[in-house]
Design an enzyme around this catalytic site. Structure first.
Site, PDB file in Angstrom:
ATOM      1  N   ARG A 192       7.885  -2.398  -3.421  1.00 15.83           N
ATOM      2  CA  ARG A 192       8.006  -3.472  -2.429  1.00 15.83           C
ATOM      3  C   ARG A 192       6.767  -4.364  -2.496  1.00 15.83           C
ATOM      4  O   ARG A 192       5.733  -3.960  -3.006  1.00 15.83           O
ATOM      5  CB  ARG A 192       8.118  -2.882  -1.013  1.00 15.83           C
TER       6      ARG A 192
ATOM      7  N   ASN B  90      -8.912   4.415  -2.088  1.00 13.83           N
ATOM      8  CA  ASN B  90      -8.135   3.346  -1.475  1.00 13.83           C
ATOM      9  C   ASN B  90      -7.417   3.989  -0.300  1.00 13.83           C
ATOM     10  O   ASN B  90      -6.380   4.633  -0.466  1.00 13.83           O
ATOM     11  CB  ASN B  90      -7.134   2.722  -2.448  1.00 13.83           C
TER      12      ASN B  90
ATOM     13  N   SER C 132      -5.502  -5.584  -3.232  1.00 12.69           N
ATOM     14  CA  SER C 132      -5.469  -6.981  -2.788  1.00 12.69           C
ATOM     15  C   SER C 132      -6.856  -7.401  -2.295  1.00 12.69           C
ATOM     16  O   SER C 132      -7.710  -6.544  -2.010  1.00 12.69           O
ATOM     17  CB  SER C 132      -4.443  -7.148  -1.665  1.00 12.69           C
TER      18      SER C 132
ATOM     19  N   HIS D  87      -9.613  -1.766  -3.087  1.00  9.95           N
ATOM     20  CA  HIS D  87      -8.367  -2.336  -2.575  1.00  9.95           C
ATOM     21  C   HIS D  87      -7.725  -3.188  -3.653  1.00  9.95           C
ATOM     22  O   HIS D  87      -8.405  -4.005  -4.291  1.00  9.95           O
ATOM     23  CB  HIS D  87      -8.609  -3.173  -1.323  1.00  9.95           C
TER      24      HIS D  87
ATOM     25  N   ALA E 248      -4.248   1.384   4.955  1.00 15.02           N
ATOM     26  CA  ALA E 248      -4.525   0.856   6.297  1.00 15.02           C
ATOM     27  C   ALA E 248      -5.515   1.716   7.078  1.00 15.02           C
ATOM     28  O   ALA E 248      -6.139   1.228   8.038  1.00 15.02           O
ATOM     29  CB  ALA E 248      -3.215   0.710   7.071  1.00 15.02           C
TER      30      ALA E 248
ATOM     31  N   PRO F 220      -2.039   6.024   3.017  1.00 15.77           N
ATOM     32  CA  PRO F 220      -0.659   5.798   3.425  1.00 15.77           C
ATOM     33  C   PRO F 220       0.034   4.646   2.719  1.00 15.77           C
ATOM     34  O   PRO F 220      -0.550   3.572   2.536  1.00 15.77           O
ATOM     35  CB  PRO F 220      -0.787   5.490   4.925  1.00 15.77           C
ATOM     36  N   ASN F 221       1.272   4.904   2.348  1.00 15.94           N
ATOM     37  CA  ASN F 221       2.216   3.928   1.786  1.00 15.94           C
ATOM     38  C   ASN F 221       1.935   3.538   0.338  1.00 15.94           C
ATOM     39  O   ASN F 221       2.744   2.824  -0.263  1.00 15.94           O
ATOM     40  CB  ASN F 221       2.306   2.666   2.666  1.00 15.94           C
TER      41      ASN F 221
ATOM     42  N   ARG G 101      -6.676 -12.049   3.533  1.00 15.95           N
ATOM     43  CA  ARG G 101      -5.452 -11.690   4.250  1.00 15.95           C
ATOM     44  C   ARG G 101      -5.693 -11.709   5.771  1.00 15.95           C
ATOM     45  O   ARG G 101      -6.615 -12.368   6.243  1.00 15.95           O
ATOM     46  CB  ARG G 101      -4.958 -10.331   3.738  1.00 15.95           C
TER      47      ARG G 101
ATOM     48  N   TYR H  90       0.997  -6.725  -4.112  1.00 13.83           N
ATOM     49  CA  TYR H  90       0.445  -5.531  -4.775  1.00 13.83           C
ATOM     50  C   TYR H  90       0.804  -5.415  -6.258  1.00 13.83           C
ATOM     51  O   TYR H  90       0.350  -4.489  -6.922  1.00 13.83           O
ATOM     52  CB  TYR H  90       0.898  -4.270  -4.024  1.00 13.83           C
TER      53      TYR H  90
ATOM     54  N   GLU I 231     -15.046   2.246  -2.663  1.00 14.23           N
ATOM     55  CA  GLU I 231     -13.879   1.819  -1.892  1.00 14.23           C
ATOM     56  C   GLU I 231     -13.158   0.757  -2.721  1.00 14.23           C
ATOM     57  O   GLU I 231     -13.789  -0.205  -3.178  1.00 14.23           O
ATOM     58  CB  GLU I 231     -14.353   1.226  -0.560  1.00 14.23           C
TER      59      GLU I 231
HETATM   60  O1  CA2 Z   1      -4.990  -3.857  -0.967  1.00 12.92           O
HETATM   61  C1  CA2 Z   1      -5.004  -2.628  -0.799  1.00 12.92           C
HETATM   62  O2  CA2 Z   1      -5.133  -1.828  -1.718  1.00 12.92           O
HETATM   63  C2  CA2 Z   1      -4.779  -2.064   0.609  1.00 12.92           C
HETATM   64  O3  CA2 Z   1      -5.610  -0.919   0.752  1.00 12.92           O
HETATM   65  C3  CA2 Z   1      -3.320  -1.687   0.690  1.00 12.92           C
HETATM   66  C4  CA2 Z   1      -2.915  -1.200   2.082  1.00 12.92           C
HETATM   67  C5  CA2 Z   1      -3.346  -2.200   3.154  1.00 12.92           C
HETATM   68  O4  CA2 Z   1      -3.047  -1.690   4.439  1.00 12.92           O
HETATM   69  C6  CA2 Z   1      -4.825  -2.518   3.065  1.00 12.92           C
HETATM   70  O5  CA2 Z   1      -5.138  -3.483   4.040  1.00 12.92           O
HETATM   71  C7  CA2 Z   1      -5.165  -3.056   1.692  1.00 12.92           C
HETATM   72  C8  CA2 Z   1      -1.418  -1.031   2.175  1.00 12.92           C
HETATM   73  C9  CA2 Z   1      -0.868  -0.045   1.218  1.00 12.92           C
HETATM   74  C10 CA2 Z   1       0.618  -0.138   1.297  1.00 12.92           C
HETATM   75  O6  CA2 Z   1       1.103  -0.233  -0.011  1.00 12.92           O
HETATM   76  C11 CA2 Z   1       2.335  -0.718  -0.200  1.00 12.92           C
HETATM   77  C12 CA2 Z   1       2.731  -0.860  -1.501  1.00 12.92           C
HETATM   78  C13 CA2 Z   1       3.960  -1.362  -1.772  1.00 12.92           C
HETATM   79  C14 CA2 Z   1       4.820  -1.706  -0.757  1.00 12.92           C
HETATM   80  C15 CA2 Z   1       4.435  -1.555   0.548  1.00 12.92           C
HETATM   81  C16 CA2 Z   1       3.186  -1.036   0.840  1.00 12.92           C
END
Ligand code: CA2
Length: 149
Positions: free
Chosen positions: A20, A76, A104, A102, A79, A12-13, A109, A25, A100
């Site tokens: 953003r 990846n 970040s 990520h 969330a 997701p996202n 965090r 990111y 797996e």
């Molecule tokens: O660091 C990562 O790759 C995460 O998997 C990214 C997820 C976060 O919930 C994990 O804790 C760590 C969030 C992905 C959302 O991606 C966005 C990208 C740009 C703007 C907003 C959200």
């Protein structure tokens, strides 16, 4: 004959990448991440099946569809990493190496990002390396695939 395939799943996202929160990111889009994966795979003679979904069930269906044919997975789960036992159960059925990833460093965090349901059923975990983490995972899968008897 087609090349062995690495499945790259994004949760997701992640479709919003580059639009953003660049301070977390970075500026690369998911298209840039896909291009990086394809480059790493082509160096190793592998193909990439790259997918993104905002829906848990779609990701689980993708695993069911590819789990016995792919030579490796890069996941990846966004969330869902921190919430989804259903996704963990699906990942646990994959016979191939699973990494797996990520973008970040989730450990630097919020507390709720420190636990992953996927880590214990994955071959390896790469965090905090940005998009390069995906390429490192593809490279590691190629090492594991090539060293197979
Ligand atoms: O660091 C990562 O790759 C995460 O998997 C990214 C997820 C976060 O919930 C994990 O804790 C760590 C969030 C992905 C959302 O991606 C966005 C990208 C740009 C703007 C907003 C959200």
């Amino acid at each position: 004959m087609s090349e062995p395939t690495v499945v790259v799943l994004n949760g997701p996202n992640l479709n919003l990448l580059g639009e953003r929160e660049p301070e977390i990111y970075g500026h690369d889009t998911l298209g840039d991440v896909e291009a990086l994966c394809r480059k790493a795979a082509s160096l190793a003679g592998l193909a990439i099946d790259f997918r993104q979904s905002n829906h848990e069930g779609v990701l689980i269906d993708a695993i069911h569809e590819t789990r016995t044919t792919a030579v490796g997975f890069v996941i990846n789960a966004g969330a869902l990493t921190h919430t989804s036992i259903a996704l963990r159960d699906a990942v646990a059925t994959i016979p191939a190496p699973v990494f797996e990833v990520h973008l970040s460093n989730v450990h630097a965090r919020e507390e709720f990002r420190h636990h992953s349901y996927l880590s214990a059923v994955s071959t390896g975990v790469i965090v905090g390396c940005g998009p390069s983490g995906y390429a490192y995972a593809v490279a590691r899968i190629s090492e594991l695939v090539l060293s197979r008897p």
